[in-house]
Design a protein around this motif. Structure first.
Motif, PDB file in Angstrom:
ATOM      1  N   THR A  37       3.806   1.404  10.191  1.00 41.82           N
ATOM      2  CA  THR A  37       2.674   2.161   9.642  1.00 41.82           C
ATOM      3  C   THR A  37       1.560   1.218   9.246  1.00 41.82           C
ATOM      4  OG1 THR A  37       3.654   2.077   7.468  1.00 41.82           O
ATOM      5  CG2 THR A  37       4.212   3.951   8.851  1.00 41.82           C
ATOM      6  N   ASP A  38       0.315   1.765   9.211  1.00 38.42           N
ATOM      7  CA  ASP A  38      -0.873   0.999   8.846  1.00 38.42           C
ATOM      8  C   ASP A  38      -0.861   0.758   7.349  1.00 38.42           C
ATOM      9  OD1 ASP A  38      -3.221  -0.272   8.713  1.00 38.42           O
ATOM     10  OD2 ASP A  38      -4.467   1.445   9.329  1.00 38.42           O
ATOM     11  N   PRO A  39      -0.933  -0.505   6.853  1.00 40.33           N
ATOM     12  CA  PRO A  39      -0.885  -0.766   5.403  1.00 40.33           C
ATOM     13  C   PRO A  39      -2.113  -0.256   4.684  1.00 40.33           C
ATOM     14  CG  PRO A  39      -1.298  -2.799   6.616  1.00 40.33           C
ATOM     15  CD  PRO A  39      -0.975  -1.754   7.622  1.00 40.33           C
ATOM     16  N   LEU A  40      -3.274   0.072   5.353  1.00 40.99           N
ATOM     17  CA  LEU A  40      -4.487   0.567   4.686  1.00 40.99           C
ATOM     18  C   LEU A  40      -4.461   2.063   4.481  1.00 40.99           C
ATOM     19  CD1 LEU A  40      -7.167  -1.590   6.541  1.00 40.99           C
ATOM     20  CD2 LEU A  40      -6.130  -1.991   4.311  1.00 40.99           C
ATOM     21  N   SER A  41      -3.529   2.764   5.211  1.00 44.55           N
ATOM     22  CA  SER A  41      -3.509   4.226   5.071  1.00 44.55           C
ATOM     23  C   SER A  41      -3.133   4.663   3.668  1.00 44.55           C
ATOM     24  CB  SER A  41      -2.553   4.819   6.110  1.00 44.55           C
ATOM     25  OG  SER A  41      -1.273   4.304   5.911  1.00 44.55           O
ATOM     26  N   PRO A  42      -2.174   4.012   2.950  1.00 47.91           N
ATOM     27  CA  PRO A  42      -1.915   4.434   1.556  1.00 47.91           C
ATOM     28  C   PRO A  42      -3.106   4.225   0.661  1.00 47.91           C
ATOM     29  CG  PRO A  42      -0.081   3.169   2.437  1.00 47.91           C
ATOM     30  CD  PRO A  42      -1.195   3.040   3.404  1.00 47.91           C
ATOM     31  N   MET A  43      -3.944   3.176   0.912  1.00 51.02           N
ATOM     32  CA  MET A  43      -5.113   2.938   0.045  1.00 51.02           C
ATOM     33  C   MET A  43      -6.128   4.061   0.210  1.00 51.02           C
ATOM     34  SD  MET A  43      -5.656  -1.197   0.311  1.00 51.02           S
ATOM     35  CE  MET A  43      -5.831  -1.136   2.061  1.00 51.02           C
ATOM     36  N   LEU A  44      -6.278   4.561   1.452  1.00 50.08           N
ATOM     37  CA  LEU A  44      -7.224   5.654   1.674  1.00 50.08           C
ATOM     38  C   LEU A  44      -6.761   6.935   1.001  1.00 50.08           C
ATOM     39  CD1 LEU A  44      -8.114   4.973   5.416  1.00 50.08           C
ATOM     40  CD2 LEU A  44      -9.427   4.349   3.378  1.00 50.08           C
ATOM     41  N   GLU A  45      -5.454   7.045   0.781  1.00 52.37           N
ATOM     42  CA  GLU A  45      -4.931   8.253   0.133  1.00 52.37           C
ATOM     43  C   GLU A  45      -4.870   8.120  -1.378  1.00 52.37           C
ATOM     44  OE1 GLU A  45      -1.161   8.853   1.884  1.00 52.37           O
ATOM     45  OE2 GLU A  45      -1.938   9.334   3.904  1.00 52.37           O
ATOM     46  N   ASP A  46      -5.347   7.001  -1.946  1.00 57.48           N
ATOM     47  CA  ASP A  46      -5.286   6.787  -3.401  1.00 57.48           C
ATOM     48  C   ASP A  46      -6.369   7.650  -4.075  1.00 57.48           C
ATOM     49  OD1 ASP A  46      -4.873   5.928  -5.903  1.00 57.48           O
ATOM     50  OD2 ASP A  46      -5.199   3.788  -5.507  1.00 57.48           O
ATOM     51  N   PRO A  47      -6.066   8.526  -5.047  1.00 54.97           N
ATOM     52  CA  PRO A  47      -7.050   9.403  -5.702  1.00 54.97           C
ATOM     53  C   PRO A  47      -8.033   8.635  -6.562  1.00 54.97           C
ATOM     54  CG  PRO A  47      -4.886   9.637  -6.697  1.00 54.97           C
ATOM     55  CD  PRO A  47      -4.698   8.809  -5.483  1.00 54.97           C
ATOM     56  N   TRP A  90     -10.973   7.630  -4.449  1.00 54.99           N
ATOM     57  CA  TRP A  90     -11.863   8.788  -4.213  1.00 54.99           C
ATOM     58  C   TRP A  90     -12.652   9.169  -5.476  1.00 54.99           C
ATOM     59  CZ3 TRP A  90     -13.003  10.324   0.460  1.00 54.99           C
ATOM     60  CH2 TRP A  90     -12.116  10.037   1.514  1.00 54.99           C
ATOM     61  N   ALA A  91     -12.068   9.044  -6.652  1.00 58.59           N
ATOM     62  CA  ALA A  91     -12.792   9.362  -7.898  1.00 58.59           C
ATOM     63  C   ALA A  91     -13.950   8.398  -8.127  1.00 58.59           C
ATOM     64  CB  ALA A  91     -11.845   9.322  -9.089  1.00 58.59           C
ATOM     65  N   ALA A  92     -13.714   7.103  -7.870  1.00 52.21           N
ATOM     66  CA  ALA A  92     -14.783   6.117  -8.046  1.00 52.21           C
ATOM     67  C   ALA A  92     -15.938   6.394  -7.088  1.00 52.21           C
ATOM     68  CB  ALA A  92     -14.233   4.707  -7.827  1.00 52.21           C
ATOM     69  N   ALA A  93     -15.569   6.761  -5.842  1.00 47.54           N
ATOM     70  CA  ALA A  93     -16.630   7.066  -4.868  1.00 47.54           C
ATOM     71  C   ALA A  93     -17.431   8.300  -5.304  1.00 47.54           C
ATOM     72  CB  ALA A  93     -16.010   7.287  -3.491  1.00 47.54           C
ATOM     73  N   ALA A  94     -16.742   9.284  -5.879  1.00 42.54           N
ATOM     74  CA  ALA A  94     -17.449  10.496  -6.349  1.00 42.54           C
ATOM     75  C   ALA A  94     -18.410  10.184  -7.501  1.00 42.54           C
ATOM     76  CB  ALA A  94     -16.414  11.549  -6.749  1.00 42.54           C
ATOM     77  N   LEU A 113     -14.963  -2.174  -9.089  1.00 45.49           N
ATOM     78  CA  LEU A 113     -14.128  -3.370  -9.276  1.00 45.49           C
ATOM     79  C   LEU A 113     -12.682  -2.984  -9.594  1.00 45.49           C
ATOM     80  CD1 LEU A 113     -16.573  -5.670 -11.345  1.00 45.49           C
ATOM     81  CD2 LEU A 113     -15.867  -5.921  -8.945  1.00 45.49           C
ATOM     82  N   GLN A 114     -12.488  -2.008 -10.452  1.00 42.25           N
ATOM     83  CA  GLN A 114     -11.137  -1.555 -10.777  1.00 42.25           C
ATOM     84  C   GLN A 114     -10.434  -0.994  -9.546  1.00 42.25           C
ATOM     85  OE1 GLN A 114     -11.488   1.214 -14.012  1.00 42.25           O
ATOM     86  NE2 GLN A 114     -12.096  -0.373 -15.521  1.00 42.25           N
ATOM     87  N   SER A 115     -11.214  -0.213  -8.762  1.00 40.87           N
ATOM     88  CA  SER A 115     -10.610   0.357  -7.543  1.00 40.87           C
ATOM     89  C   SER A 115     -10.219  -0.738  -6.557  1.00 40.87           C
ATOM     90  CB  SER A 115     -11.583   1.340  -6.900  1.00 40.87           C
ATOM     91  OG  SER A 115     -11.885   2.397  -7.777  1.00 40.87           O
ATOM     92  N   THR A 166      -9.486  -3.842  -7.312  1.00 44.95           N
ATOM     93  CA  THR A 166      -8.315  -4.547  -7.863  1.00 44.95           C
ATOM     94  C   THR A 166      -7.031  -3.754  -7.604  1.00 44.95           C
ATOM     95  OG1 THR A 166      -9.723  -5.508  -9.595  1.00 44.95           O
ATOM     96  CG2 THR A 166      -7.343  -5.556  -9.943  1.00 44.95           C
ATOM     97  N   ALA A 167      -7.100  -2.434  -7.885  1.00 44.00           N
ATOM     98  CA  ALA A 167      -5.920  -1.593  -7.638  1.00 44.00           C
ATOM     99  C   ALA A 167      -5.543  -1.589  -6.162  1.00 44.00           C
ATOM    100  CB  ALA A 167      -6.194  -0.172  -8.134  1.00 44.00           C
ATOM    101  N   MET A 168      -6.610  -1.540  -5.310  1.00 44.38           N
ATOM    102  CA  MET A 168      -6.339  -1.527  -3.870  1.00 44.38           C
ATOM    103  C   MET A 168      -5.681  -2.833  -3.428  1.00 44.38           C
ATOM    104  SD  MET A 168      -9.037  -0.895  -0.788  1.00 44.38           S
ATOM    105  CE  MET A 168      -9.461   0.692  -1.491  1.00 44.38           C
ATOM    106  N   LEU A 169      -6.160  -3.973  -3.973  1.00 48.47           N
ATOM    107  CA  LEU A 169      -5.549  -5.271  -3.631  1.00 48.47           C
ATOM    108  C   LEU A 169      -4.098  -5.344  -4.098  1.00 48.47           C
ATOM    109  CD1 LEU A 169      -8.518  -7.720  -4.421  1.00 48.47           C
ATOM    110  CD2 LEU A 169      -7.648  -7.066  -2.168  1.00 48.47           C
ATOM    111  N   GLU A 170      -3.859  -4.854  -5.338  1.00 48.21           N
ATOM    112  CA  GLU A 170      -2.480  -4.855  -5.828  1.00 48.21           C
ATOM    113  C   GLU A 170      -1.577  -3.988  -4.948  1.00 48.21           C
ATOM    114  OE1 GLU A 170      -2.675  -3.562  -9.830  1.00 48.21           O
ATOM    115  OE2 GLU A 170      -3.523  -5.456 -10.602  1.00 48.21           O
ATOM    116  N   LEU A 171      -2.131  -2.800  -4.563  1.00 51.27           N
ATOM    117  CA  LEU A 171      -1.335  -1.920  -3.710  1.00 51.27           C
ATOM    118  C   LEU A 171      -1.050  -2.561  -2.354  1.00 51.27           C
ATOM    119  CD1 LEU A 171      -0.044   0.848  -3.222  1.00 51.27           C
ATOM    120  CD2 LEU A 171      -2.287   1.686  -2.471  1.00 51.27           C
ATOM    121  N   VAL A 172      -2.117  -3.210  -1.809  1.00 49.63           N
ATOM    122  CA  VAL A 172      -1.924  -3.871  -0.502  1.00 49.63           C
ATOM    123  C   VAL A 172      -0.891  -4.991  -0.610  1.00 49.63           C
ATOM    124  CG1 VAL A 172      -3.065  -5.294   1.226  1.00 49.63           C
ATOM    125  CG2 VAL A 172      -4.178  -3.228   0.384  1.00 49.63           C
TER     126      VAL A 172
END
Length: 377
Positions: A2-12, A15-19, A74-76, A78-84
């Motif tokens: 599986t693509d390791p970036l797909s879980p990051m795209l599904e992180d809520p 999406w909240a930061a982008a909103a 920045l928080q998003s 950081t979270a994305m890097l930790e998740l990756v």
């Protein structure tokens, strides 16, 4: 995989930061439009300062919103890097376990393959040894002298298993100077029987290799002549009147040659019957020798019949003597029993007299008649 970036795209949270960032951008656009509209509509100079002041306040609010959006981004990140990193660690762990399992299975398979190769090597060694044995047997059978020795050894083995050691002689010399492979000491009749080992291998192999037609006819004729020669030689050399039996045995150390004779050359077998030379194979020779052993046993029992009768007569005399001695012993036992009874009677009388003496009772004793003591009382 599986693509390791797909879980990051599904992180809520992402999406909240982008909103939030999108909301602040809309607010900035609305404020700017409101300021422009106010500037166009306000014509007095006094209202220009208010608009400028409102515009500054809007810019401050916009700067604050942008600051919050930046912090959220920045928080998003950081979270994305930790998740990756966590997902990469998990993927690396799964890959390590898979590689270790594959290595173990490969090592196990290699071990089994090595064991099977060892078994194949042992089987190959056995095949090589058996091939050498077959070649040595072919070398033995290709030479007439060694082939004759091979037949004699097989005959000796069969005779030693079927007959007692004192009932036959190997390589016995007859009165005509001929040496028999085996001479069985049978009683009269029929007398000693000779067994000679023959092996017409060359003519038999030529017969087996010959094709149909003239070649097979010639090979069959050669085989027939070879067997007839052996039969006549045995009849002329080993059947001696007054010394041996009027028949002899021709031992073929091959069941295949024996079967070929009886299947396709019955006239040769009948000629052997006429010459009183019986053709036997290892199987039929064992059966014949067992029959001869029974005859030998019966003859020896007849020879020992006189000795058995003498032993029975002596045994009968011993039994009669034993009966007489038992009667004498019984008579002595009967006499001893009577003597014991008389002794018991005398003891009773002596006891009665002793009691009367003890009681001073002499009146009854006066009337008793004194009887002299006899030898039996």
């Amino acid at each position: 995989m599986t693509d390791p970036l797909s879980p990051m795209l599904e992180d809520p949270r992402l999406w909240a930061a982008a909103a939030v960032a999108l909301l602040f951008l809309v607010m900035i656009v609305v404020v700017i439009r409101a300021a422009n509209r106010a500037a166009r509509l306000a014509h007095p100079l006094s209202q220009l300062g208010q608009r400028v002041q409102a515009l500054g306040e809007g810019q401050e609010r916009l700067a604050g919103g942008l600051h919050h959006v930046t912090e959220a981004q920045l928080q998003s990140q950081t979270a994305m890097l930790e998740l990756v990193e966590r997902r990469l660690a998990e993927v690396q762990g799964h890959m390590s376990e898979s590689l270790h399992g594959t290595a173990r299975r490969t090592a196990h398979s290699l071990g089994e393959l090595q064991e099977r190769l060892k078994v194949i090597d042992r089987a190959q060694e056995n095949i090589t040894r058996l091939s050498g044995d077959v070649l040595s047997l072919q070398d033995i059978l290709s030479n007439k002298q060694t082939r004759g020795a091979f037949g004699e050894i097989q005959l000796n083995d069969i005779v030693s298993k079927a007959l007692p050691t004192d009932s036959y002689t190997l390589q016995a010399t007859l009165s005509n100077g001929r040496r028999a492979d085996c001479l069985i000491h049978m009683p009269e009749p029929p007398g000693p029987i000779v067994i000679d080992a023959k092996f017409p291998l060359e003519s038999y192999e030529q017969l087996q290799r010959a094709d149909k037609g003239d070649s097979r006819t010639r090979a069959a004729q050669a085989f027939r002549l070879a067997v007839r020669k052996h039969l006549r030689d045995i009849a002329g050399r080993y059947i001696i009147e007054g010394e041996t039996a009027d028949s002899a045995l021709m031992f073929l150390p091959s069941e295949a040659v024996y079967a070929e004779l009886h299947a396709h050359f019955p006239e040769v077998v009948r000629e052997g019957f006429n010459l009183r030379v019986w053709i036997v194979s290892p199987t039929t020779c064992m059966a014949t020798l067992n029959t001869l052993r029974a005859v030998l046993k019966d003859a020896r029992m007849r020879e020992q019949a006189g000795a058995i009768r003498r032993e029975l007569a002596l045994l009968n005399a011993d039994v009669e003597r034993l009966g007489t001695r038992v009667e004498n012993l019984d008579r002595h036992f009967s006499q001893a029993a009577r003597d014991v009874a008389e002794i018991r009677i005398s003891a009773d009388k002596a006891g009665q007299r002793a009691r009367r003496l003890d009681n001073f009772d002499f009146e009854d004793g006066r009337s008793e008649k004194i009887v002299p003591v006899s030898q039996n009382s």
